[in-house]
Design a protein around this motif. Structure first.
Motif, PDB file in Angstrom:
ATOM      1  N   ALA A  65       0.830  -1.209   0.000  1.00 39.58           N
ATOM      2  CA  ALA A  65       0.000   0.000   0.000  1.00 39.58           C
ATOM      3  C   ALA A  65       0.864   1.258   0.000  1.00 39.58           C
ATOM      4  CB  ALA A  65      -0.934  -0.009   1.212  1.00 39.58           C
ATOM      5  N   LEU A  66       1.940   1.248   0.792  1.00 38.22           N
ATOM      6  CA  LEU A  66       2.835   2.408   0.843  1.00 38.22           C
ATOM      7  C   LEU A  66       3.519   2.636  -0.505  1.00 38.22           C
ATOM      8  CD1 LEU A  66       4.197   4.630   2.487  1.00 38.22           C
ATOM      9  CD2 LEU A  66       5.915   2.973   3.204  1.00 38.22           C
ATOM     10  N   ILE A  67       3.996   1.549  -1.135  1.00 37.77           N
ATOM     11  CA  ILE A  67       4.641   1.678  -2.452  1.00 37.77           C
ATOM     12  C   ILE A  67       3.652   2.210  -3.476  1.00 37.77           C
ATOM     13  CG2 ILE A  67       5.682   0.357  -4.325  1.00 37.77           C
ATOM     14  CD1 ILE A  67       6.903  -1.470  -2.215  1.00 37.77           C
ATOM     15  N   GLY A  68       2.412   1.716  -3.415  1.00 40.79           N
ATOM     16  CA  GLY A  68       1.396   2.201  -4.352  1.00 40.79           C
ATOM     17  C   GLY A  68       1.100   3.682  -4.182  1.00 40.79           C
ATOM     18  N   LEU A  69       1.023   4.133  -2.916  1.00 38.10           N
ATOM     19  CA  LEU A  69       0.769   5.554  -2.666  1.00 38.10           C
ATOM     20  C   LEU A  69       1.926   6.422  -3.147  1.00 38.10           C
ATOM     21  CD1 LEU A  69      -0.832   5.395   0.907  1.00 38.10           C
ATOM     22  CD2 LEU A  69      -1.985   5.903  -1.261  1.00 38.10           C
TER      23      LEU A  69
ATOM     24  N   HIS B   7       4.212  10.231  -6.995  1.00 39.95           N
ATOM     25  CA  HIS B   7       5.288  10.617  -7.905  1.00 39.95           C
ATOM     26  C   HIS B   7       4.750  10.901  -9.307  1.00 39.95           C
ATOM     27  CE1 HIS B   7       9.253  10.824  -9.698  1.00 39.95           C
ATOM     28  NE2 HIS B   7       8.900   9.903 -10.570  1.00 39.95           N
ATOM     29  N   VAL B   8       3.880  10.030  -9.805  1.00 42.46           N
ATOM     30  CA  VAL B   8       3.303  10.247 -11.136  1.00 42.46           C
ATOM     31  C   VAL B   8       2.518  11.556 -11.168  1.00 42.46           C
ATOM     32  CG1 VAL B   8       1.638   9.350 -12.799  1.00 42.46           C
ATOM     33  CG2 VAL B   8       3.254   7.794 -11.715  1.00 42.46           C
ATOM     34  N   THR B   9       1.785  11.848 -10.097  1.00 38.44           N
ATOM     35  CA  THR B   9       1.021  13.098 -10.040  1.00 38.44           C
ATOM     36  C   THR B   9       1.942  14.308 -10.045  1.00 38.44           C
ATOM     37  OG1 THR B   9      -0.726  11.966  -8.789  1.00 38.44           O
ATOM     38  CG2 THR B   9      -0.703  14.373  -8.732  1.00 38.44           C
ATOM     39  N   MET B  10       3.030  14.262  -9.267  1.00 42.59           N
ATOM     40  CA  MET B  10       3.970  15.381  -9.216  1.00 42.59           C
ATOM     41  C   MET B  10       4.633  15.609 -10.569  1.00 42.59           C
ATOM     42  SD  MET B  10       3.956  16.862  -6.277  1.00 42.59           S
ATOM     43  CE  MET B  10       3.618  16.634  -4.529  1.00 42.59           C
ATOM     44  N   VAL B  11       5.048  14.539 -11.237  1.00 43.46           N
ATOM     45  CA  VAL B  11       5.680  14.684 -12.546  1.00 43.46           C
ATOM     46  C   VAL B  11       4.687  15.260 -13.552  1.00 43.46           C
ATOM     47  CG1 VAL B  11       6.724  13.426 -14.465  1.00 43.46           C
ATOM     48  CG2 VAL B  11       7.367  12.868 -12.132  1.00 43.46           C
ATOM     49  N   PHE B  12       3.436  14.802 -13.503  1.00 40.64           N
ATOM     50  CA  PHE B  12       2.426  15.331 -14.430  1.00 40.64           C
ATOM     51  C   PHE B  12       2.197  16.822 -14.191  1.00 40.64           C
ATOM     52  CE2 PHE B  12      -1.971  16.484 -15.320  1.00 40.64           C
ATOM     53  CZ  PHE B  12      -2.061  16.155 -16.664  1.00 40.64           C
TER      54      PHE B  12
ATOM     55  N   LYS C 233      -0.248  26.806  -9.620  1.00 40.16           N
ATOM     56  CA  LYS C 233      -0.105  28.160  -9.098  1.00 40.16           C
ATOM     57  C   LYS C 233      -0.146  28.177  -7.574  1.00 40.16           C
ATOM     58  CE  LYS C 233      -2.023  30.532 -13.139  1.00 40.16           C
ATOM     59  NZ  LYS C 233      -3.145  31.336 -13.668  1.00 40.16           N
ATOM     60  N   GLN C 234      -0.953  27.316  -6.971  1.00 39.10           N
ATOM     61  CA  GLN C 234      -1.079  27.296  -5.524  1.00 39.10           C
ATOM     62  C   GLN C 234      -0.004  26.425  -4.863  1.00 39.10           C
ATOM     63  OE1 GLN C 234      -5.055  26.062  -4.586  1.00 39.10           O
ATOM     64  NE2 GLN C 234      -5.998  27.968  -5.254  1.00 39.10           N
ATOM     65  N   HIS C 235       0.398  25.348  -5.536  1.00 36.29           N
ATOM     66  CA  HIS C 235       1.314  24.383  -4.921  1.00 36.29           C
ATOM     67  C   HIS C 235       2.564  24.175  -5.778  1.00 36.29           C
ATOM     68  CE1 HIS C 235      -1.971  23.403  -2.179  1.00 36.29           C
ATOM     69  NE2 HIS C 235      -2.763  23.227  -3.231  1.00 36.29           N
ATOM     70  N   GLY C 236       2.947  25.203  -6.521  1.00 35.54           N
ATOM     71  CA  GLY C 236       4.119  25.069  -7.391  1.00 35.54           C
ATOM     72  C   GLY C 236       5.403  24.791  -6.629  1.00 35.54           C
ATOM     73  N   LYS C 237       5.572  25.412  -5.472  1.00 35.26           N
ATOM     74  CA  LYS C 237       6.803  25.208  -4.691  1.00 35.26           C
ATOM     75  C   LYS C 237       6.893  23.770  -4.192  1.00 35.26           C
ATOM     76  CE  LYS C 237       9.591  27.138  -0.948  1.00 35.26           C
ATOM     77  NZ  LYS C 237       9.986  25.812  -0.462  1.00 35.26           N
ATOM     78  N   THR C 238       5.764  23.205  -3.773  1.00 37.38           N
ATOM     79  CA  THR C 238       5.761  21.810  -3.322  1.00 37.38           C
ATOM     80  C   THR C 238       6.139  20.873  -4.462  1.00 37.38           C
ATOM     81  OG1 THR C 238       4.040  22.331  -1.706  1.00 37.38           O
ATOM     82  CG2 THR C 238       4.370  20.013  -2.268  1.00 37.38           C
ATOM     83  N   VAL C 239       5.614  21.134  -5.650  1.00 39.33           N
ATOM     84  CA  VAL C 239       5.949  20.304  -6.809  1.00 39.33           C
ATOM     85  C   VAL C 239       7.429  20.424  -7.140  1.00 39.33           C
ATOM     86  CG1 VAL C 239       5.504  19.950  -9.267  1.00 39.33           C
ATOM     87  CG2 VAL C 239       3.602  20.430  -7.722  1.00 39.33           C
ATOM     88  N   ASP C 240       7.953  21.647  -7.122  1.00 38.68           N
ATOM     89  CA  ASP C 240       9.375  21.844  -7.430  1.00 38.68           C
ATOM     90  C   ASP C 240      10.270  21.169  -6.389  1.00 38.68           C
ATOM     91  OD1 ASP C 240       8.724  23.258  -9.664  1.00 38.68           O
ATOM     92  OD2 ASP C 240       8.971  25.236  -8.746  1.00 38.68           O
ATOM     93  N   ASP C 241       9.886  21.230  -5.117  1.00 40.37           N
ATOM     94  CA  ASP C 241      10.689  20.584  -4.068  1.00 40.37           C
ATOM     95  C   ASP C 241      10.738  19.074  -4.267  1.00 40.37           C
ATOM     96  OD1 ASP C 241      11.180  23.022  -2.933  1.00 40.37           O
ATOM     97  OD2 ASP C 241       9.607  22.850  -1.403  1.00 40.37           O
ATOM     98  N   TRP C 242       9.666  18.505  -4.806  1.00 34.44           N
ATOM     99  CA  TRP C 242       9.646  17.058  -5.059  1.00 34.44           C
ATOM    100  C   TRP C 242      10.480  16.712  -6.292  1.00 34.44           C
ATOM    101  CZ3 TRP C 242       7.340  12.858  -2.576  1.00 34.44           C
ATOM    102  CH2 TRP C 242       7.326  11.679  -3.289  1.00 34.44           C
ATOM    103  N   ILE C 243      10.403  17.523  -7.330  1.00 31.25           N
ATOM    104  CA  ILE C 243      11.034  17.185  -8.606  1.00 31.25           C
ATOM    105  C   ILE C 243      12.533  17.430  -8.575  1.00 31.25           C
ATOM    106  CG2 ILE C 243      11.170  17.827 -11.032  1.00 31.25           C
ATOM    107  CD1 ILE C 243       8.765  16.101 -10.394  1.00 31.25           C
TER     108      ILE C 243
END
Length: 265
Positions: free
Chosen positions: A65-69, A74-79, A90-100
């Motif tokens: 379950a953890l691997i699936g989440l 990850h797929v959502t962040m890359v998209f 626009k609202q969560h751009g910094k969070t996306v950039d920190d992940w990528i």
């Protein structure tokens, strides 16, 4: 006669006794031995997680379950990173950039109308003060050195892939065509690209002290494939930056001094 009778009787009794014993002995020897009890078949092995004990099944289910989440996140962040600008980015751009960044950087955009069609190489030359006076070195291709380090490597370094390219893009985006800063980050980008160049020159024997450096870019169009009728001029065009005086802040810190500074911290 009585004795005979007795003897006969005794014989009769004896005979009767033997008659009683013989059938028992015969029946004992003629009886078949007891057969061993049948061995039950072993239970069929249950494949997969279902064959594990309950505690192990619970741990395996939580891990899956953890691997699936994580995979979905990850797929959502890359998209979101490669998708056109939208309300979420626009609202969560910094969070996306920190992940990528920096491990999952994508150098392309979804539905990009104008993908990169140029090869850009960064060169540097130095003015060196030596025993014979001042002299200027030939142009040194820093991009070629990065390409040689990446080519054929199974695990190429992110420094060789991104440091110089990102530093040069940082400089271009913060300066106009006349190399004048167009914002507060202009001076920062100059210091950054100077330090990159001095780090690359530090490992070279230039027979003197580097007093000034100059950078340029060589941009050339990617040649069209052989089957295409498109014509493209692949001759490089150059953008030459002004000479920069080297300051102590541009020089790599000596290793011993760096260790001492780290120890003080």
């Amino acid at each position: 006669m009585g004795a005979d009778h007795d003897g006969g009787s005794g014989g009769g009794v004896s005979g009767s006794v033997h008659e009683d014993v013989r059938p028992q002995a015969a029946s004992h020897h003629s009886a078949e031995p007891d057969a061993p009890p049948p061995v039950p078949d072993p239970p069929a092995a249950v494949p997969g997680i279902a064959g594990l004990p309950f505690g192990h099944q619970l741990v395996a289910a939580l891990a899956l379950a953890l691997i699936g989440l994580l995979a979905c996140a990850h797929v959502t962040m890359v998209f979101l990173h490669v998708a056109p600008s939208n309300t979420v980015t626009k609202q969560h751009g910094k969070t996306v950039d920190d992940w990528i960044y920096p491990e999952f950087e994508q150098n392309w955009k979804l539905f990009a109308p104008n993908p990169l069609q140029q090869n850009i190489a960064v060169h540097v030359r130095a003015e060196v003060a030596g025993a014979d006076g001042r002299r200027t070195t030939d142009w040194i291709s820093l991009s070629r050195e990065d390409g040689d380090a990446i080519r054929g490597s199974l695990l190429p370094s992110h420094v060789h892939q991104n440091e110089l390219r990102r530093g040069w893009d940082f400089y271009l985006n913060s300066h106009d065509e006349q190399d004048k800063p167009n914002g507060l980050r202009g001076e920062l980008s100059e210091r950054y690209i100077r330090r990159i160049a001095m780090l690359r020159l530090d490992g070279r024997d230039l027979d003197g002290t580097v007093e000034r450096i100059q950078l340029r870019s060589a941009s050339s169009l990617v040649a069209p494939p052989p089957w295409s009728d498109e014509k493209a001029n692949t001759r490089p065009s150059y953008r030459v930056l002004p000479w920069w005086d080297v300051t102590p802040d541009d020089l790599p810190a000596p290793r011993d001094a760096a260790r001492d500074e780290e120890g003080k911290k």
